[in-house]
Design an enzyme around this catalytic site. Structure first.
Site, PDB file in Angstrom:
ATOM      1  N   LYS A   9      44.223  -6.208 -22.915  1.00 27.09           N
ATOM      2  CA  LYS A   9      44.484  -7.018 -24.102  1.00 27.09           C
ATOM      3  C   LYS A   9      45.813  -7.727 -23.920  1.00 27.09           C
ATOM      4  O   LYS A   9      46.658  -7.322 -23.113  1.00 27.09           O
ATOM      5  CB  LYS A   9      44.506  -6.161 -25.378  1.00 27.09           C
ATOM      6  CG  LYS A   9      45.581  -5.047 -25.402  1.00 27.09           C
ATOM      7  CD  LYS A   9      46.958  -5.512 -25.806  1.00 27.09           C
ATOM      8  CE  LYS A   9      47.977  -4.371 -25.739  1.00 27.09           C
ATOM      9  NZ  LYS A   9      49.384  -4.846 -25.820  1.00 27.09           N
ATOM     10  N   PRO A  97      47.201  -3.624 -14.306  1.00 29.62           N
ATOM     11  CA  PRO A  97      48.463  -3.040 -13.857  1.00 29.62           C
ATOM     12  C   PRO A  97      49.094  -2.162 -14.934  1.00 29.62           C
ATOM     13  O   PRO A  97      48.901  -2.388 -16.135  1.00 29.62           O
ATOM     14  CB  PRO A  97      49.335  -4.265 -13.542  1.00 29.62           C
ATOM     15  CG  PRO A  97      48.701  -5.399 -14.271  1.00 29.62           C
ATOM     16  CD  PRO A  97      47.237  -5.094 -14.371  1.00 29.62           C
ATOM     17  N   SER A  98      49.828  -1.145 -14.490  1.00 28.71           N
ATOM     18  CA  SER A  98      50.488  -0.223 -15.417  1.00 28.71           C
ATOM     19  C   SER A  98      51.818  -0.795 -15.892  1.00 28.71           C
ATOM     20  O   SER A  98      52.430  -1.628 -15.223  1.00 28.71           O
ATOM     21  CB  SER A  98      50.731   1.130 -14.729  1.00 28.71           C
ATOM     22  OG  SER A  98      49.502   1.701 -14.308  1.00 28.71           O
ATOM     23  N   GLN A  99      52.249  -0.328 -17.060  1.00 29.22           N
ATOM     24  CA  GLN A  99      53.523  -0.742 -17.656  1.00 29.22           C
ATOM     25  C   GLN A  99      53.648  -2.263 -17.692  1.00 29.22           C
ATOM     26  O   GLN A  99      54.680  -2.839 -17.375  1.00 29.22           O
ATOM     27  CB  GLN A  99      54.708  -0.119 -16.901  1.00 29.22           C
ATOM     28  CG  GLN A  99      54.742   1.397 -16.992  1.00 29.22           C
ATOM     29  CD  GLN A  99      56.000   2.000 -16.411  1.00 29.22           C
ATOM     30  OE1 GLN A  99      56.562   1.492 -15.441  1.00 29.22           O
ATOM     31  NE2 GLN A  99      56.473   3.078 -17.002  1.00 29.22           N
ATOM     32  N   LEU A 102      49.538  -4.610 -21.228  1.00 27.79           N
ATOM     33  CA  LEU A 102      48.127  -4.983 -21.301  1.00 27.79           C
ATOM     34  C   LEU A 102      47.243  -3.859 -21.850  1.00 27.79           C
ATOM     35  O   LEU A 102      46.033  -4.029 -21.981  1.00 27.79           O
ATOM     36  CB  LEU A 102      47.622  -5.404 -19.915  1.00 27.79           C
ATOM     37  CG  LEU A 102      48.330  -6.624 -19.309  1.00 27.79           C
ATOM     38  CD1 LEU A 102      47.874  -6.839 -17.862  1.00 27.79           C
ATOM     39  CD2 LEU A 102      48.053  -7.880 -20.135  1.00 27.79           C
ATOM     40  N   GLY A 103      47.847  -2.703 -22.137  1.00 26.45           N
ATOM     41  CA  GLY A 103      47.099  -1.617 -22.768  1.00 26.45           C
ATOM     42  C   GLY A 103      46.150  -0.873 -21.865  1.00 26.45           C
ATOM     43  O   GLY A 103      45.186  -0.273 -22.351  1.00 26.45           O
ATOM     44  N   GLY A 105      46.148   1.999 -20.050  1.00 21.93           N
ATOM     45  CA  GLY A 105      45.917   3.423 -20.282  1.00 21.93           C
ATOM     46  C   GLY A 105      45.184   3.679 -21.585  1.00 21.93           C
ATOM     47  O   GLY A 105      44.273   4.513 -21.655  1.00 21.93           O
ATOM     48  N   SER A 106      45.555   2.946 -22.623  1.00 21.65           N
ATOM     49  CA  SER A 106      44.891   3.096 -23.920  1.00 21.65           C
ATOM     50  C   SER A 106      43.453   2.620 -23.862  1.00 21.65           C
ATOM     51  O   SER A 106      42.549   3.240 -24.433  1.00 21.65           O
ATOM     52  CB  SER A 106      45.647   2.302 -24.987  1.00 21.65           C
ATOM     53  OG  SER A 106      46.935   2.839 -25.196  1.00 21.65           O
ATOM     54  N   ASP A 139      47.471   1.878 -29.580  1.00 14.69           N
ATOM     55  CA  ASP A 139      46.544   0.806 -29.204  1.00 14.69           C
ATOM     56  C   ASP A 139      45.089   1.247 -29.196  1.00 14.69           C
ATOM     57  O   ASP A 139      44.184   0.399 -29.145  1.00 14.69           O
ATOM     58  CB  ASP A 139      46.894   0.259 -27.813  1.00 14.69           C
ATOM     59  CG  ASP A 139      48.187  -0.536 -27.794  1.00 14.69           C
ATOM     60  OD1 ASP A 139      48.746  -0.800 -28.882  1.00 14.69           O
ATOM     61  OD2 ASP A 139      48.646  -0.889 -26.688  1.00 14.69           O
TER      62      ASP A 139
END
Length: 256
Positions: A9, A97-99, A102-103, A105-106, A139
């Protein structure tokens, strides 16, 4: 095998509205990114314990999918969930990509919960699932409702679908990871006392394209951008004219 897409997102805008019980409240427009997603797959496998593959860079106990698994078990008490994951493993194909704001992990955790509901025939409403998801991360309700676009407020638990045409967006994620907790802590220390609640009145009624063209200033649109620049000053060196900032970063986006 059972498979589901976990979309990224962007935050078209994100305004912090206050701080309560140790958490920030917000007012934001979330938009699903159609062409960027992780894939969550339940593959047949004889497993002695709940097994996740594809997230080696995240400690197991901290993995949002594991947290979602625990929450579903504790909330429903449904033995079908336990039995299913003795015979299946979770395989995550990461593309988000992490951190990066873009959400990812959620979205992974929310997609996991939606797929478990389907394959285990859980007698739980989407609203109840979203409420449960909100205990894992702010999120998750947006991703559980799976709206293409929505106005999100409160602690992230109030999700109101917004009808609009999907936007064609270009994303740019520099090689800088922005820790969400660090960015929010920075906002609280440096910027919370200066929030102006009236600055975004009426934004919830405007379509995202109009908002981006009308406001056109990433710092005005996203309260966390300034906090991210304080916490991660190297962002100043990679910021580009005409690009907007998603969430707590570090992804920039623009209309194409």
């Amino acid at each position: 095998m059972h498979t589901i897409k976990a979309h990224a997102k962007v935050n078209i805008f994100l305004k912090i509205t206050g701080h309560k019980d140790g958490y920030h409240t917000l007012f934001s427009r979330f938009m699903r990114v159609e062409d960027l997603y992780d894939t969550i797959t339940f593959e047949p496998c004889e497993c002695d314990t709940f097994t996740i593959e594809g997230c080696d860079d995240v400690p197991f106990e901290s993995n949002t999918i594991f947290k979602a698994y625990k929450a579903l078990n504790e909330h429903t008490g449904d033995l079908d969930i336990l039995n299913f994951f003795y015979k299946h493993k979770v395989v995550v194909t990461k593309r988000i990509p992490s951190q990066a704001g873009l959400g990812g992990g959620s979205s992974d955790a929310a997609a996991f919960m939606r797929l478990v509901k389907e394959v285990c025939n859980l007698m739980i409403s989407t609203q109840e699932l979203a409420k449960l998801g909100s205990t894992i991360g702010a999120d998750l309700p947006f991703f559980i409702y799976n709206y293409p676009s929505a106005n999100v407020s409160g602690f992230g638990e109030i999700v109101e679908p917004f009808e609009e045409e999907p936007l064609s967006l270009e994303l740019y994620t520099p090689d800088i990871g922005c820790d969400t907790a660090v960015v929010y802590k920075t906002f609280k220390e440096h910027l919370l006392d200066n929030i102006t609640l009236c600055s975004s009145i009426g934004w919830e009624k405007l379509d995202s394209k109009t908002l981006l063209e009308l406001i056109a200033d990433p710092i005005i649109l996203n309260d966390l951008y300034k906090a991210s620049l304080i916490a991660y000053p190297e962002l100043k060196n990679v910021a580009k004219e005409g690009w907007f900032f998603s969430g707590s970063g570090s992804t920039f986006f623009r209309l194409v």
